[in-house]
Design an enzyme around this catalytic site. Structure first.
Site, PDB file in Angstrom:
ATOM      1  N   SER A 247       0.817  -2.068   2.287  1.00 15.55           N
ATOM      2  CA  SER A 247      -0.303  -2.582   1.508  1.00 15.55           C
ATOM      3  C   SER A 247      -0.903  -3.693   2.359  1.00 15.55           C
ATOM      4  CB  SER A 247       0.194  -3.115   0.163  1.00 15.55           C
ATOM      5  OG  SER A 247      -0.909  -3.413  -0.666  1.00 15.55           O
ATOM      6  N   GLU A 248      -2.173  -3.550   2.734  1.00 14.42           N
ATOM      7  CA  GLU A 248      -2.706  -4.397   3.817  1.00 14.42           C
ATOM      8  C   GLU A 248      -2.891  -5.866   3.411  1.00 14.42           C
ATOM      9  OE1 GLU A 248      -4.325  -1.770   2.542  1.00 14.42           O
ATOM     10  OE2 GLU A 248      -6.478  -2.157   2.292  1.00 14.42           O
ATOM     11  N   ASN A 249      -2.696  -6.181   2.125  1.00 12.50           N
ATOM     12  CA  ASN A 249      -2.694  -7.599   1.752  1.00 12.50           C
ATOM     13  C   ASN A 249      -1.389  -8.291   2.142  1.00 12.50           C
ATOM     14  OD1 ASN A 249      -1.790  -5.783  -0.312  1.00 12.50           O
ATOM     15  ND2 ASN A 249      -1.634  -7.500  -1.715  1.00 12.50           N
TER      16      ASN A 249
ATOM     17  N   SER B  93      -0.560  -8.552   9.127  1.00 14.31           N
ATOM     18  CA  SER B  93      -0.760  -7.250   8.503  1.00 14.31           C
ATOM     19  C   SER B  93      -1.792  -6.428   9.284  1.00 14.31           C
ATOM     20  CB  SER B  93      -1.229  -7.439   7.056  1.00 14.31           C
ATOM     21  OG  SER B  93      -1.363  -6.199   6.412  1.00 14.31           O
TER      22      SER B  93
END
Lengths: 231, 209
Positions: free
Chosen positions: B46-48, B88
């Site tokens: 999850s790129e957060n 990330s």
């Protein structure tokens, strides 16, 4: 040097001025410096530029500063959750600079590391690349993106000691470390301030060198999309 | 007949390779974890700022500090790790993520992708999509083949602002599966009950053999 202040307003005292560039941590409403944003609203400072991944929602996060017209420009990757933002942008009252999310994060990190620019493939061939220097490396084209050097950083952590050594919690870390790093002055709000020695030095996510002022407070921590499964 | 959203997600899940790190976009791609084939283990990014994304929480256990890139509450799994947004996207830009499965508004025969903006109408932003398509090993797009007016979204060239140029490897639509190859798109598979003529009729892009 004393870093701990009694309230968000006290922590901001003498720092705010009209037209400044503020880097803010948070992703959506997760890990946003909600106490500092409320104090900035109450201060009445205006013409602000925010480097922040999102713009909050209408009544929370940076959204509260849009309602009071204190924001002149946003540097963001996604602003889709905020109707007032859309209205001000489409009517020309608010300037918007779209940054791909990773480019925005790296621009902050680079600024905090004294790097004025870096090349990335992200955005090549899109609107984002217009007007930017292009350069080929090993047969691939990259564009030049610039580090962000903010006047002020406002971030939120879970715990910090009184020297500013900070630990974030789960995905509330997000943009907070890079945002903290890129400001001339960084103010951090936390859920709990502890004494030096109470945090394991091996678990510090952000060393206190990046944090100039600290304030402890109670956070609403609003959930944007409450999603659950059957038990 | 054509594939519905769940059947498209199930087909996309067959793209997953065991032991890889994968990023799933919002929309139909969020259904993909429901169909991961037996014997295949992937780690979802999850790129957060998270690797190892678990399912939605049981009601009452939601944690405001634990959300996915769509801002939905989620859970951890045993191998979960957390990191900041710069790291990330460092792993995305650095090519460490094997594949992204994303939605699309338009795809062109040269692999151009448009999925972030409709000028004058929809101005939300690209989020992490431009970084993902520029950085990950393989881009699979899951989309409806045509819009609500029946017009093809699989085009000779995109009309909307681009997310990336020449970035799409495979299209999974409600009508079938197509690969981006030299000179155009190659039909890999037809959806159940869809004929090749129907797929070709719904496709503006050049189809090569």
């Amino acid at each position: 040097m004393k870093k701990v202040y009694g309230s968000a307003a006290e922590a901001l005292d003498g720092i705010l001025r009209d037209g400044m560039l503020i880097a803010a941590g948070g992703f959506g409403l997760c890990g946003i410096p909600e106490l500092l944003l409320a104090a900035i609203r109450d201060s009445g400072v205006k013409d602000l530029t925010f480097a922040s991944n999102n713009a909050g929602v209408d009544d929370f996060g940076i959204g509260i500063l849009l309602q009071t017209r204190q924001v002149r420009k946003m540097m963001s990757s996604y602003v889709g959750e905020n109707a007032e933002f859309m209205r001000q942008y489409l009517s020309g009252e608010l300037e918007l600079e779209f940054n791909p999310q990773g480019t925005l994060a790296e621009r902050m990190r680079a600024g905090g590391c004294g790097i004025p620019g870096f090349y990335t493939k992200t955005g090549v061939g899109t609107q984002v690349a217009e007007g930017k220097e292009h350069k080929d490396f090993n047969g691939e084209t990259y564009i030049l993106e610039r580090g962000i050097f903010a006047d002020l950083s406002i971030v939120k952590a879970w715990k910090a000691d009184t020297t500013g050594n900070a630990i974030f919690r789960k995905t509330a870390r997000n943009f907070n470390p890079p945002a903290a790093m890129c400001g001339k002055i960084c103010i951090m709000e936390v859920e709990e301030i502890v004494q030096p020695g109470e945090l394991d030095p091996d678990t510090i996510h952000l060393p206190g060198i990046y944090v100039h002022r600290l304030v402890q407070g109670t956070h609403e921590k609003r959930i944007e999309q409450r999603t659950v499964r059957a038990a | 007949m054509a594939w519905d959203r769940n059947q498209m997600a199930a087909r996309a899940a067959r793209e997953l390779e065991d032991g890889t790190y994968v990023n799933l976009g919002i929309g139909i791609p969020t259904l993909v974890p429901n169909f991961i084939p037996e014997g295949v283990t992937v780690t979802l990014q999850s790129e957060n700022g998270m690797l190892g994304m678990g399912p939605f929480p049981v009601a009452g256990t939601e944690d405001p500090d634990l959300i996915n890139a769509g801002k939905q509450t989620i859970t951890e799994v045993p191998q979960t790790s957390y990191f900041d947004s710069a790291l990330s996207f460092g792993m995305i830009r650095g090519g460490k993520i094997a594949m992204a499965i994303l939605g699309a508004m338009e795809v062109a025969e040269n692999g151009d992708l448009a999925n972030w903006m409709i000028p004058g109408k929809l101005v939300k932003g690209m989020g992490g999509a431009m970084d993902l398509v520029a950085g990950v090993g393989r881009v699979v797009v899951v989309m409806d083949h045509t819009n609500k007016h029946g017009e093809s979204k699989v085009l000779k060239s995109c009309t909307l602002p681009l997310t990336g140029t020449g970035v799409v490897n495979r299209i999974i639509s409600n009508l079938g599966v197509l690969d981006v190859v030299d000179g155009g798109l190659k039909i890999v598979e037809l959806a159940e009950g869809v004929t090749e003529d129907e797929l070709r009729a719904a496709t503006e892009a050049t189809i090569v053999n």
